[in-house]
Design a protein around this motif. Structure first.
Motif, PDB file in Angstrom:
ATOM      1  N   TYR A 313      55.172  32.913  41.713  1.00  0.00           N
ATOM      2  CA  TYR A 313      55.883  33.748  42.757  1.00  0.00           C
ATOM      3  C   TYR A 313      55.248  35.086  42.703  1.00  0.00           C
ATOM      4  CZ  TYR A 313      59.378  36.398  45.502  1.00  0.00           C
ATOM      5  OH  TYR A 313      60.122  37.411  46.217  1.00  0.00           O
ATOM      6  N   LEU A 314      55.030  35.780  41.587  1.00  0.00           N
ATOM      7  CA  LEU A 314      54.696  37.101  41.633  1.00  0.00           C
ATOM      8  C   LEU A 314      53.086  37.296  41.932  1.00  0.00           C
ATOM      9  CD1 LEU A 314      56.275  38.148  38.213  1.00  0.00           C
ATOM     10  CD2 LEU A 314      56.828  39.154  40.463  1.00  0.00           C
ATOM     11  N   PRO A 315      52.445  38.339  42.547  1.00  0.00           N
ATOM     12  CA  PRO A 315      51.284  38.428  42.942  1.00  0.00           C
ATOM     13  C   PRO A 315      50.406  38.487  41.507  1.00  0.00           C
ATOM     14  CG  PRO A 315      52.500  39.827  44.260  1.00  0.00           C
ATOM     15  CD  PRO A 315      53.485  39.353  43.208  1.00  0.00           C
ATOM     16  N   GLN A 316      49.375  37.859  41.481  1.00  0.00           N
ATOM     17  CA  GLN A 316      48.251  37.938  40.223  1.00  0.00           C
ATOM     18  C   GLN A 316      47.051  38.701  40.648  1.00  0.00           C
ATOM     19  OE1 GLN A 316      49.455  36.536  37.369  1.00  0.00           O
ATOM     20  NE2 GLN A 316      51.405  36.261  38.543  1.00  0.00           N
ATOM     21  N   VAL A 317      46.482  39.206  39.398  1.00  0.00           N
ATOM     22  CA  VAL A 317      44.925  39.724  39.855  1.00  0.00           C
ATOM     23  C   VAL A 317      44.213  38.937  40.837  1.00  0.00           C
ATOM     24  CG1 VAL A 317      42.915  40.722  38.556  1.00  0.00           C
ATOM     25  CG2 VAL A 317      45.138  40.774  37.673  1.00  0.00           C
ATOM     26  N   GLN A 318      44.048  37.683  40.395  1.00  0.00           N
ATOM     27  CA  GLN A 318      43.245  36.819  41.338  1.00  0.00           C
ATOM     28  C   GLN A 318      43.603  36.940  42.712  1.00  0.00           C
ATOM     29  OE1 GLN A 318      40.233  35.902  40.238  1.00  0.00           O
ATOM     30  NE2 GLN A 318      39.717  34.955  42.347  1.00  0.00           N
ATOM     31  N   ASP A 319      45.054  36.937  43.010  1.00  0.00           N
ATOM     32  CA  ASP A 319      45.464  37.162  44.350  1.00  0.00           C
ATOM     33  C   ASP A 319      44.719  38.192  44.993  1.00  0.00           C
ATOM     34  OD1 ASP A 319      46.772  34.593  43.958  1.00  0.00           O
ATOM     35  OD2 ASP A 319      48.492  35.767  43.258  1.00  0.00           O
ATOM     36  N   ILE A 320      44.944  39.312  44.314  1.00  0.00           N
ATOM     37  CA  ILE A 320      44.357  40.789  45.147  1.00  0.00           C
ATOM     38  C   ILE A 320      43.045  40.561  45.138  1.00  0.00           C
ATOM     39  CG2 ILE A 320      44.447  43.078  44.504  1.00  0.00           C
ATOM     40  CD1 ILE A 320      47.109  42.705  42.672  1.00  0.00           C
ATOM     41  N   VAL A 321      42.327  40.357  44.208  1.00  0.00           N
ATOM     42  CA  VAL A 321      40.706  40.022  44.338  1.00  0.00           C
ATOM     43  C   VAL A 321      40.258  39.126  45.550  1.00  0.00           C
ATOM     44  CG1 VAL A 321      38.573  39.217  43.286  1.00  0.00           C
ATOM     45  CG2 VAL A 321      40.594  40.446  41.923  1.00  0.00           C
ATOM     46  N   GLU A 322      40.749  37.950  45.606  1.00  0.00           N
ATOM     47  CA  GLU A 322      40.638  37.085  46.858  1.00  0.00           C
ATOM     48  C   GLU A 322      40.983  37.877  48.161  1.00  0.00           C
ATOM     49  OE1 GLU A 322      42.535  33.599  45.974  1.00  0.00           O
ATOM     50  OE2 GLU A 322      41.270  32.786  44.462  1.00  0.00           O
ATOM     51  N   ALA A 323      42.087  38.615  48.161  1.00  0.00           N
ATOM     52  CA  ALA A 323      42.186  39.305  49.423  1.00  0.00           C
ATOM     53  C   ALA A 323      41.441  40.269  49.813  1.00  0.00           C
ATOM     54  CB  ALA A 323      43.816  40.011  49.272  1.00  0.00           C
ATOM     55  N   VAL A 324      41.048  41.028  48.807  1.00  0.00           N
ATOM     56  CA  VAL A 324      40.022  42.030  49.102  1.00  0.00           C
ATOM     57  C   VAL A 324      38.486  41.313  49.542  1.00  0.00           C
ATOM     58  CG1 VAL A 324      38.310  43.894  47.882  1.00  0.00           C
ATOM     59  CG2 VAL A 324      40.974  43.617  47.556  1.00  0.00           C
ATOM     60  N   GLU A 325      38.375  40.302  48.935  1.00  0.00           N
ATOM     61  CA  GLU A 325      36.983  39.441  49.461  1.00  0.00           C
ATOM     62  C   GLU A 325      37.096  39.135  50.677  1.00  0.00           C
ATOM     63  OE1 GLU A 325      36.112  37.626  45.044  1.00  0.00           O
ATOM     64  OE2 GLU A 325      36.857  36.348  46.358  1.00  0.00           O
ATOM     65  N   GLN A 326      38.188  38.684  50.977  1.00  0.00           N
ATOM     66  CA  GLN A 326      38.536  38.291  52.397  1.00  0.00           C
ATOM     67  C   GLN A 326      38.328  39.324  53.665  1.00  0.00           C
ATOM     68  OE1 GLN A 326      42.595  36.817  53.261  1.00  0.00           O
ATOM     69  NE2 GLN A 326      42.418  37.508  55.336  1.00  0.00           N
ATOM     70  N   VAL A 327      38.732  40.594  53.348  1.00  0.00           N
ATOM     71  CA  VAL A 327      38.787  41.720  54.060  1.00  0.00           C
ATOM     72  C   VAL A 327      37.165  42.360  54.091  1.00  0.00           C
ATOM     73  CG1 VAL A 327      41.196  42.300  54.178  1.00  0.00           C
ATOM     74  CG2 VAL A 327      39.534  43.476  52.606  1.00  0.00           C
ATOM     75  N   ILE A 328      36.567  42.260  52.793  1.00  0.00           N
ATOM     76  CA  ILE A 328      35.220  42.668  52.821  1.00  0.00           C
ATOM     77  C   ILE A 328      34.319  41.614  53.528  1.00  0.00           C
ATOM     78  CG2 ILE A 328      33.428  42.960  51.172  1.00  0.00           C
ATOM     79  CD1 ILE A 328      35.224  45.308  50.903  1.00  0.00           C
ATOM     80  N   ALA A 329      34.562  40.478  53.633  1.00  0.00           N
ATOM     81  CA  ALA A 329      33.738  39.639  54.195  1.00  0.00           C
ATOM     82  C   ALA A 329      33.754  39.729  55.742  1.00  0.00           C
ATOM     83  CB  ALA A 329      34.072  38.088  53.943  1.00  0.00           C
ATOM     84  N   LEU A 330      34.730  40.436  56.188  1.00  0.00           N
ATOM     85  CA  LEU A 330      35.068  40.424  57.857  1.00  0.00           C
ATOM     86  C   LEU A 330      34.090  41.591  58.503  1.00  0.00           C
ATOM     87  CD1 LEU A 330      38.826  39.976  58.305  1.00  0.00           C
ATOM     88  CD2 LEU A 330      36.897  38.289  58.515  1.00  0.00           C
TER      89      LEU A 330
END
Length: 330
Positions: A313-330
């Motif tokens: 349930y709790l946000p994990q480090v990898q979740d945050i990293v993947e979200a950043v990778e998503q916005v960086i790729a746009l």
């Protein structure tokens, strides 16, 4: 400054230090709540205060949150400065009538004749393998209420300085302490009674590529994610909101104007969360600066699960990293 003025403490010890300092300086500061006197609180945040300041200033109450909230209002209108503890945020709902209908409205209702200088303290959030009602992250309920400040410390230094500021603030403050990091880290805290400003975001790390916005216990995972991203050449700016209401929009908008991207991280459920208000503020105030949509990394729209599924349930480090990778790729 003497060596004794600096202490290496955990977040919960910093809370205790701030309470002890202000009680020593101001006899109108009163601590009350369930088990706060004899036992020093369920997390020992008030340990030693009864022995030092006596039963008249550190008072155990019945298991009655509505009584705790209402008694604090009566005290405040008569010139005292109560610091009232709810053992867990999940127990606070019984006191919402008093907090919302009376504490937050007293100054307006009396046209400034009376005010409620109250701090309502509550451990909040998940991550300690607790049962139901012991892992709530419902800060958004209270962030919606005019006249009520909602403050969330994320480190020992900020817990000390922000709690002092909250006690000294002339209007009610809900002070939410992320129990998952009560004892996670230690930090050098100068025990000199200096407060930190409320209603201010704190930039914990500067960067040019993406703005990471968070508060409370999630600051820990967000900083770890920023470290991981730095190894990939992505420089993240990390902002600790600290006061979720009223919101310091200026700091957030200035950061997004620089980075062009924003990821918001909180462990509360997504629907109607404080992250949605921050995202809307960025859309309104920094739309032309955005190079990608604002992304939220949050808990799910479910009740906080029992301990076997907490980490899912709790946000994990990898979740945050993947979200950043998503916005960086746009």
């Amino acid at each position: 400054m003497s060596r004794a003025d600096v202490r290496e403490v955990t977040l919960v010890e910093a809370v205790n230090m701030a309470l002890a300092w202000e009680m020593a300086q101001d006899e109108s500061v009163i601590v009350l709540g369930e088990d706060v006197a004899t036992n020093g609180g369920v997390f020992r945040a008030t340990v030693g205060l009864r022995e030092r300041f006596g039963y008249k200033r550190v008072m155990d109450t019945p298991l009655a949150e509505n009584l705790i909230a209402g008694t604090a209002i009566g005290m405040a209108t008569q010139g005292l400065k109560p610091v009232a503890e709810f053992q867990f945020m999940g127990f606070i709902y019984a006191g919402m009538e008093q907090i919302i209908s009376h504490a937050a409205r007293m100054r307006n209702r009396t046209r400034g004749r009376l005010h409620c200088q109250i701090v309502y303290r509550a451990p909040f959030g998940g991550g300690i393998h607790a049962p139901e009602h012991h892992s709530e992250s419902t800060e958004a309920l209270f962030a919606h209420i005019p006249g009520l400040r909602v403050v969330v410390p994320s480190s020992p230094q900020r817990a000390y300085g922000l709690l002092l500021a909250a006690i000294r603030n002339p209007d009610p403050v809900l002070f939410l302490e992320p129990k998952r990091i009560y004892r996670a880290v230690t930090q050098s805290v100068v025990n000199n009674g200096e407060s930190l400003p409320l209603d201010t975001c704190y930039t914990l790390r500067e960067g040019d590529d993406v703005t990471l916005v968070t508060w409370g216990a999630c600051v820990m995972e967000t900083l770890q994610a920023a470290d991981t991203l730095a190894q990939q050449g992505v420089l993240a700016e990390v902002i600790d909101v600290a006061t979720v209401s009223p919101l310091d929009r200026e700091t957030l908008l200035c950061s997004v104007a620089k980075t062009g991207r924003a990821v918001i991280v909180h462990e509360a459920c997504r629907n109607g969360g404080v992250g949605a208000e921050i995202a809307a503020s960025i859309a309104e105030g920094a739309f032309l600066d955005l190079q990608a949509p604002v992304v939220r990394v949050t808990g799910y729209d479910t009740i906080m699960p029992y301990y076997r599924n907490e980490q899912a349930y709790l946000p994990q480090v990898q979740d945050i990293v993947e979200a950043v990778e998503q916005v960086i790729a746009l």
